[in-house]
Scaffold this motif. Structure first.
Motif, short mmCIF file in Angstrom:
data_model
loop_
_atom_site.label_atom_id
_atom_site.label_comp_id
_atom_site.label_asym_id
_atom_site.label_seq_id
_atom_site.Cartn_x
_atom_site.Cartn_y
_atom_site.Cartn_z
N HIS A 71 -39.86 19.97 25.72
CA HIS A 71 -38.40 20.01 25.71
C HIS A 71 -37.83 18.61 25.95
N ALA A 72 -38.49 17.87 26.84
CA ALA A 72 -37.99 16.54 27.19
C ALA A 72 -37.95 15.62 25.98
N ILE A 73 -39.02 15.63 25.18
CA ILE A 73 -39.04 14.70 24.04
C ILE A 73 -38.24 15.24 22.86
N SER A 74 -37.88 16.51 22.89
CA SER A 74 -36.96 17.03 21.87
C SER A 74 -35.51 16.69 22.22
N ASP A 75 -35.17 16.83 23.51
CA ASP A 75 -33.79 16.66 23.95
C ASP A 75 -33.41 15.22 24.22
N GLN B 27 -25.85 11.47 25.52
CA GLN B 27 -24.53 11.70 24.95
C GLN B 27 -23.90 12.96 25.56
N ARG B 28 -24.73 13.95 25.82
CA ARG B 28 -24.21 15.22 26.34
C ARG B 28 -23.91 15.16 27.83
N LEU B 29 -24.71 14.39 28.58
CA LEU B 29 -24.61 14.40 30.04
C LEU B 29 -24.07 13.12 30.64
N GLY B 30 -24.11 12.01 29.91
CA GLY B 30 -23.70 10.74 30.47
C GLY B 30 -24.88 10.00 31.08
N PRO B 31 -24.75 8.68 31.30
CA PRO B 31 -25.88 7.84 31.71
C PRO B 31 -26.41 8.11 33.11
N GLU B 32 -25.64 8.70 34.01
CA GLU B 32 -26.12 8.94 35.37
C GLU B 32 -26.76 10.31 35.52
N ARG B 33 -26.04 11.36 35.07
CA ARG B 33 -26.59 12.71 35.23
C ARG B 33 -27.89 12.90 34.47
N VAL B 34 -28.04 12.19 33.35
CA VAL B 34 -29.23 12.39 32.53
C VAL B 34 -30.51 11.99 33.27
N LYS B 35 -30.38 11.19 34.33
CA LYS B 35 -31.55 10.78 35.10
C LYS B 35 -32.18 11.96 35.85
N ASN B 36 -31.41 13.00 36.06
CA ASN B 36 -31.93 14.19 36.76
C ASN B 36 -32.42 15.26 35.80
N LEU B 37 -32.51 14.92 34.53
CA LEU B 37 -32.97 15.86 33.51
C LEU B 37 -34.47 15.65 33.26
N TYR B 38 -35.23 16.71 33.33
CA TYR B 38 -36.69 16.65 33.13
C TYR B 38 -37.33 15.60 34.05
N ALA B 39 -36.93 15.62 35.31
CA ALA B 39 -37.42 14.64 36.28
C ALA B 39 -38.71 15.17 36.92
N PHE C 192 -49.23 18.29 26.83
CA PHE C 192 -50.00 17.30 27.58
C PHE C 192 -49.55 15.89 27.19
N TYR C 193 -49.47 15.65 25.89
CA TYR C 193 -49.05 14.35 25.38
C TYR C 193 -47.64 14.00 25.85
N ALA C 194 -46.71 14.95 25.72
CA ALA C 194 -45.33 14.70 26.12
C ALA C 194 -45.23 14.40 27.61
N ALA C 195 -46.02 15.09 28.43
CA ALA C 195 -45.97 14.91 29.88
C ALA C 195 -46.43 13.53 30.30
N VAL C 196 -47.48 13.01 29.64
CA VAL C 196 -48.05 11.73 30.07
C VAL C 196 -47.45 10.54 29.34
N SER C 197 -46.72 10.78 28.25
CA SER C 197 -46.18 9.67 27.47
C SER C 197 -44.66 9.62 27.45
N ARG C 198 -44.01 10.79 27.41
CA ARG C 198 -42.57 10.92 27.21
C ARG C 198 -42.13 10.16 25.96
N ASP D 61 -42.51 2.55 25.95
CA ASP D 61 -43.04 2.98 27.24
C ASP D 61 -42.62 4.41 27.58
N GLY D 62 -41.74 4.99 26.77
CA GLY D 62 -41.34 6.37 26.99
C GLY D 62 -39.95 6.50 27.57
N TRP D 63 -39.42 7.69 27.43
CA TRP D 63 -38.08 8.02 27.93
C TRP D 63 -38.15 8.25 29.43
N PHE D 64 -37.47 7.40 30.20
CA PHE D 64 -37.59 7.41 31.65
C PHE D 64 -39.08 7.49 32.04
#
Length: 613
Positions: free
Chosen positions: A469-473, A479-491, A519-525, A537-540
Motif C-alpha cells: 500500500h505504501a508504494i502504491s499511495d 498532495q492529499r495529506l500535506g507535507p507534515e501529516r504524510v510523515k505519519n503515513l505507513y510509519a 517483502f520488497y516494498a517493506a525493505v526498499s519503499r 533510497d526510497g520513500w521516507f
C-alpha cells in the motif's frame, strides 16, 4: 550403527530418489527380532511400538525425509534466535528436527535405537537447487480470498483512464460468447483506480452506457481498494430508490440529485445483486488457492467483505481437507444481534486448516477514495476530513463486549482519527478483559499520531499492515495529506520502535498477492522499477524494515496474530511442516534482484502443493 555421510549432488539439486542418502546399519542388529525368546519380548516390543510419537519410525516410515540445502546453512528457521540450518527432518505432517545433515541422520538413528525399533528403510535425503533457500510457509495477514477470485474474472488493474476501463469491459464481453449472448447476465470486475486517471471526478453509469456493446447490461465494477462500486444503469435500476443519505457511505449524485453510478463504502451495500451459487464461489476459491500456492502462501487471514465467505470455507472443510490454511474474521453487523456470547469460536478446525476466533469491524473508509477519517480536512479537499463508518458509541459498546467474551477484535482503521478512536476503545476495554492476551489488531493502521503508536505497544495491539500500500499511495499521498501529516503515513519503523508488534499482508486483490512484493516494498519503499518520490533510497527511507523484520513479519508474526505460533510460523521441532523453497536468498541478494525470486516449491503438512521437493 555406523552412518554413511552422503554429499550434496553436483549441479542442479535432486527432487527424486536417485540422490537419496542411505542409512547403513550393522548387520548384526538384524537378529533383533529373531531372538530365541520372542514370546517374552513380543509384549514389550508391542508396547514400545504402540507408544511411539511422530519422532519414532517403524519398518517403513511413511512421509519421512530430510530436505537439505547444498550451499550450507540456507534454511531460515525464524525461531527465537533466528537460527540457520542446512536441513530439516520431516515426518508426515510435522517437523522433527533441523540442523546439519549429520545431526539429522543422528537424530534419525537415535530415534530408532532409543526405542528399540529397527528400520529397514533408509532416510531419504532430498536436495534443493544450488543457491536456493528454505523459509517457513509464508502468510498473508490481511486478504480477501473470494474477492480475489472474482477480480481475476475481469481484472481492471492498470487501466489508465475511464475509456480504457470501458474498453476492457467491452473486450471481455466480446471474448466470451455466453456472456455476450445473455444481456441479463451480471458482469463483475474489479481493480479500477481513479487516482491514476487524468480526470479528478468519479466514473459514472453514463460512461458505461455510452458503449453500445455494454449498454443495457448490468455491470458491477469494484474499485482497487474495495471501497467503491462503479455500476451501469441496468445494475442500478433494481436497487432504486436509494435513501437520501447513508451513514458511513456516499451515494455520488449529479446536480439534480440523481445517483450517477458510483457508491462509496457503506453505500455499496445498497446495490442488490444476484446471490452467488456454490459453483460461483468454488470457481473463485480455486483461482485464489491456485495463485496463492504458486506465490508460496500457506496461510491466509481472510478479512472478507462478504459475510458468507466464512460459511463457504466451513462447508468446504466439512467436505474435505482445505487446500490452504485460513484464518477467518467473522462479520460484524451493527444492526444485528450481538453474538459474541452465544457463538463458539472455530479453532484449528479441519486438522488445523480453518480457524475463526476473531471479529472484523470497519471504523472508517479508505485514503484512496477520501473516506479515511482524519483529525483535519484533506489537503486536496478541505471540504471534508473523511468519515467514520460507525458511530464512536458503537465501537465503545461492542469492542469491550467481544473482548470480554474472548474474541480477538480486528478493526479496519485508516485515518489518524479513526485509529485514535479505536485505540481509545481498546484502552477502555482494559476494565473488562486482558487486552494483550486477546491480541486485538488494527487492520491497516495506515496513519497514526506518534502518541497512538506508542499506546499500541503498551496495550499489546497488533498492527496488521500492508507494505505494498505504501508504494502504491506514495505518489499521491503528500498532495492529499500535506507535507507534515504524510510523515505519519505507513510509519512502520516508528510503529516497531514504539513497541508495537506488526504482521504483514497484501490486502489482495487490492495489491499484488505475491508476498515477495510486500517483502520488497517493506525493505526498499521503492516501486518495482526502483523509483519513489524521494529518490532511489526510497520513500521516507527511515521507515524501512530490515530484511529479518520483513521475513518474520510474513511468517512467525502472522502466526502470533492468529494464535498459531505454537504450530506454525517457524521451522522448529513439533511444528507443522509448512515451508517454501525460494530460488535465491532474499536475505542477501541486492534489493533490485528480490523480485526476480521464484517459488520452487510450496509445502503444507510435509507435502508439496506446488512445485516439487
Amino acid at each position: 550403527m555406523p552412518v554413511s555421510k552422503p554429499t550434496p549432488p553436483q549441479g542442479v539439486g535432486s527432487t527424486g530418489s536417485e540422490h537419496a542418502s542411505v542409512v547403513q546399519t550393522d548387520s548384526s542388529h538384524s537378529g533383533l527380532f529373531r531372538l530365541s525368546w520372542p514370546l517374552l519380548l513380543a509384549p514389550i516390543l508391542a508396547g514400545i511400538v504402540f507408544n511411539l510419537k511422530s519422532y519414532v519410525f517403524q519398518d517403513s516410515p511413511p512421509g519421512s525425509y530430510a530436505l537439505c540445502t547444498p550451499d550450507g546453512k540456507n534454511v531460515y528457521t525464524v525461531d527465537a534466535r533466528n537460527t540457520r540450518a542446512q536441513c530439516i527432518l520431516v515426518h508426515k505432517a510435522m517437523i522433527v528436527d533441523t540442523g546439519s545433515l549429520e545431526q539429522i541422520q543422528s537424530h534419525w538413528e537415535n530415534s530408532v535405537v532409543l526405542h528399540g525399533v529397527y528400520t529397514h528403510k533408509p532416510l531419504p535425503v532430498r536436495w534443493t537447487k544450488p543457491g536456493s533457500i528454505i523459509v517457513p510457509g509464508l502468510a498473508d495477514s490481511h486478504a480477501h480470498i473470494l474477492e480475489y477470485g472474482a477480480s481475476q474474472q475481469l481484472p481492471l488493474e492498470g487501466t489508465k483512464s475511464i475509456n480504457e476501463t470501458v474498453q476492457r469491459v467491452r473486450d471481455y464481453i466480446n471474448a466470451n460468447p455466453d456472456v455476450k449472448a445473455d444481456k441479463s447476465m451480471y458482469i463483475l470486475g474489479g481493480g479500477w483506480d481513479h487516482t491514476v486517471w487524468p480526470t479528478s471526478g468519479w466514473p459514472s453509469a453514463a460512461d458505461l452506457d455510452a458503449d453500445p456493446i455494454i449498454r443495457d447490461r448490468p455491470i458491477v465494477l469494484q474499485s482497487k481498494d474495495c471501497h467503491a462500486l462503479w455500476v451501469s444503469s441496468a445494475a442500478l435500476e433494481g436497487s432504486l430508490p436509494f435513501p437520501s443519505e447513508v451513514e458511513g457511505g456516499v451515494i455520488v449524485r449529479d446536480e439534480s440529485g440523481r445517483p450517477t453510478g458510483t457508491l462509496l463504502d457503506n453505500a455499496q451495500e445498497l446495490l442488490r445483486q444476484p446471490k452467488l451459487n456454490e459453483r460461483d464461489l468454488m470457481q473463485r476459491f480455486k483461482i485464489t488457492v491456485e495463485h496463492a500456492v504458486k506465490h508460496g502462501l500457506t496461510s491466509i487471514h481472510d478479512a472478507g467483505l462478504d459475510p458468507s465467505s466464512l460459511e463457504f470455507f466451513k462447508r468446504q472443510a466439512d467436505i474435505g481437507t482445505l487446500p490452504i490454511r485460513i484464518y477467518g474474521m467473522r462479520f460484524f453487523d451493527e444492526n444485528g444481534e450481538y453474538w459474541g456470547n452465544i457463538t463458539e469460536p472455530l479453532i484449528a478446525y479441519n486438522d488445523g486448516r480453518l480457524t475463526a476466533r476473531s471479529v472484523k469491524i470497519f471504523a472508517d473508509g479508505a485514503l484512496r477514495t477520501g473516506g479515511a477519517a482524519l483529525y483535519e480536512p484533506y489537503a486536496d479537499n478541505p471540504s471534508t476530513n473523511g468519515f467514520m463508518r460507525l458511530d464512536e458509541e458503537v465501537l465503545f459498546k461492542y469492542i469491550p463486549l467481544f473482548l470480554r467474551d474472548g474474541w480477538q477484535v480486528n478493526v479496519h482503521a485508516i485515518g489518524d482519527r479513526a485509529n485514535g478512536i479505536v485505540v481509545d476503545a481498546f484502552e477502555a476495554s482494559l476494565a473488562r478483559a486482558n487486552v494483550t492476551a486477546l491480541r486485538p489488531r488494527l487492520e491497516h493502521a495506515q496513519m497514526m499520531t506518534k502518541e497512538d503508536m506508542a499506546r499500541l505497544g503498551k496495550l499489546g495491539v497488533i498492527a496488521s499492515v500492508q507494505p505494498t500500500h505504501a508504494i502504491s499511495d506514495m505518489w499521491y499521498a503528500e498532495q492529499r495529506l500535506g507535507p507534515e501529516r504524510v510523515k505519519n503515513l505507513y510509519a512502520f519503523r516508528t510503529l516497531i520502535d514504539s513497541g508495537a508488534r506488526i504482521a504483514l499482508g497484501s490486502d489482495f486483490p487490492v495489491e499484488s498477492m505475491n508476498p515477495l512484493s510486500g517483502f520488497y516494498a517493506a525493505v526498499s519503499r521503492l516501486s518495482p522499477d526502483g523509483e519513489s518520490p524521494h529518490g532511489p533510497d526510497g520513500w521516507f527511507p527511515d521507515q524501512r524494515l530490515t530484511r529479518l523484520e520483513a521475513l518474520r513479519g510474513m511468517t512467525i508474526d502472522p502466526a502470533y496474530a492468529s494464535f498459531s505460533e505454537s504450530f506454525l510460523g517457524s521451522l522448529e521441532s513439533s511444528k507443522r511442516a509448512d515451508f517454501v523453497v525460494l530460488s535465491q536468498d532474499i536475505m542477501e541478494v541486492p534489493i533490485n534482484k528480490i523480485l526476480d525470486t521464484k517459488v520452487l516449491a510450496t509445502v503444507i503438512d510435509g507435502e508439496a502443493v506446488y512445485g516439487g521437493i
